[in-house]
Write an enzyme that holds these catalytic residues in place. Sequence first.
Site, PDB file in Angstrom:
ATOM      1  N   GLY A  60      38.347  27.493  31.437  1.00 55.03           N
ATOM      2  CA  GLY A  60      38.318  27.935  32.829  1.00 55.03           C
ATOM      3  C   GLY A  60      36.941  27.996  33.440  1.00 55.03           C
ATOM      4  N   GLU A  83      37.812  32.057  19.045  1.00 55.22           N
ATOM      5  CA  GLU A  83      38.762  30.961  18.950  1.00 55.22           C
ATOM      6  C   GLU A  83      39.451  30.922  17.590  1.00 55.22           C
ATOM      7  OE1 GLU A  83      39.344  29.501  21.673  1.00 55.22           O
ATOM      8  OE2 GLU A  83      37.573  30.206  22.745  1.00 55.22           O
ATOM      9  N   TYR A 249      48.659  42.315  42.256  1.00 51.60           N
ATOM     10  CA  TYR A 249      47.301  41.940  41.853  1.00 51.60           C
ATOM     11  C   TYR A 249      46.264  42.956  42.351  1.00 51.60           C
ATOM     12  CZ  TYR A 249      43.945  38.692  39.882  1.00 51.60           C
ATOM     13  OH  TYR A 249      42.982  38.130  39.095  1.00 51.60           O
TER      14      TYR A 249
END
Length: 414
Positions: A60, A83, A249
């Site tokens: 991103g 990761e 949101y």
Amino acid sequence: MIIKPMVRNNICLNSHPAGCAKVVTRHIEYVRAHIATNTAGKTAGQGVPKLALVVGCSTGYGLSSRVAAAFGYGAATVGISLEKPASESKPGTPGYYNNLAFDKEARKAGLVSISLDGDAFSDGMKERAAEAIRAAAREAGIPAKADLVIYSLASPVRTDPKTGILHKSVIKPIGKSFSGKTVDMMSEKLTEAGAEPATDEEIANTVKVMGGEDWELWIDALVKEDVLAPNARTVAYTYIGPELSWDIYKNGTIGKAKEDLERACREINRKHGGAGKIAGAWVSVNKALVTRASAVIPIIPFYVACLFKVMKEMGLHEGCIEQIVRLYKDRLYTAEACAAPQKTLVDSEGRIRIDDWEMRDDVQKETTARMRNATEETLKVLADVSGFRRDFMEAHGFDVEGVDYEADVDPAGV
């Protein structure tokens, strides 16, 4: 291994190494065309980044921030992410492959790149990052100081380094239930989605995970380690969006966390900004984009699909890399901002706004009208559902043009 996408409930469970690498190289090509060709005459004294630390570097906006700093300005970079590597039987995470591809391309270009894998919330990682900054500076032959720190973490959980308590974030409204139309990405059909209101504990936990406390701790640690340059800029990313999404949101648990991010920005500037310290801290409000998480937030897929259609028709659409290039070129590193950071273009709240095209009145009016009028029969005409799906799959290395998905690939990605 032949790798095919595994999608369950709008969540992709695997990734493709060749597809991820292709996306990274495509980002690099865009940056070279839109930044690098225009910055040949700039020097360190003019304020462009020479050593960037990106916390949350692998996907991103974080990945795009690292690519733009390195391949746009020639900066040495230190990237941090957590990761899961590949095994003989399973692919790694998209970020694992993105980091491999970035490091490989950086080496080819003669750029210094150090990628650290681990818990960015921990004290130990902050110490490792300081050492990596020093090592990157030695290799690049520049002072051991980072002059750009991007904070772009998007983790659902955080272990507090002081208490050892694991906090989990939630995406929920506050004070009342929420329901609304959304799009099932795989079936490309309209559905209803909802969420029950968050408890006080869930609100507090979400702020703990997604708020600004860790950003503050990072800057404090880097100052203590004396690895921040006096002209250093630090930026964290946020989203506001249109009023129709605020119940889930801006006025929900995520919104509370983002309010805390802005509080942290003010505190960083109070403690460390100006007077020969760092140049400053900013929160950048970015455009709505398809991320690994956005597909499961009620109403957001529907809004984004309609928004994409409108912005593409108006010639205004941007992905992550286009947004970050504009952030760097038109905000952080304009000639005026390089000479005087306080001249960085911000809104009345001191925030950088690169969601400005999304929030234009004509864009919002047309997007809202399409959401109101969309039916099962008209959805694919009024909204870019296929584009939403394609971006989601690309974030995992699938549906990338030029990649042979019938070919046998090494899951190690090397």
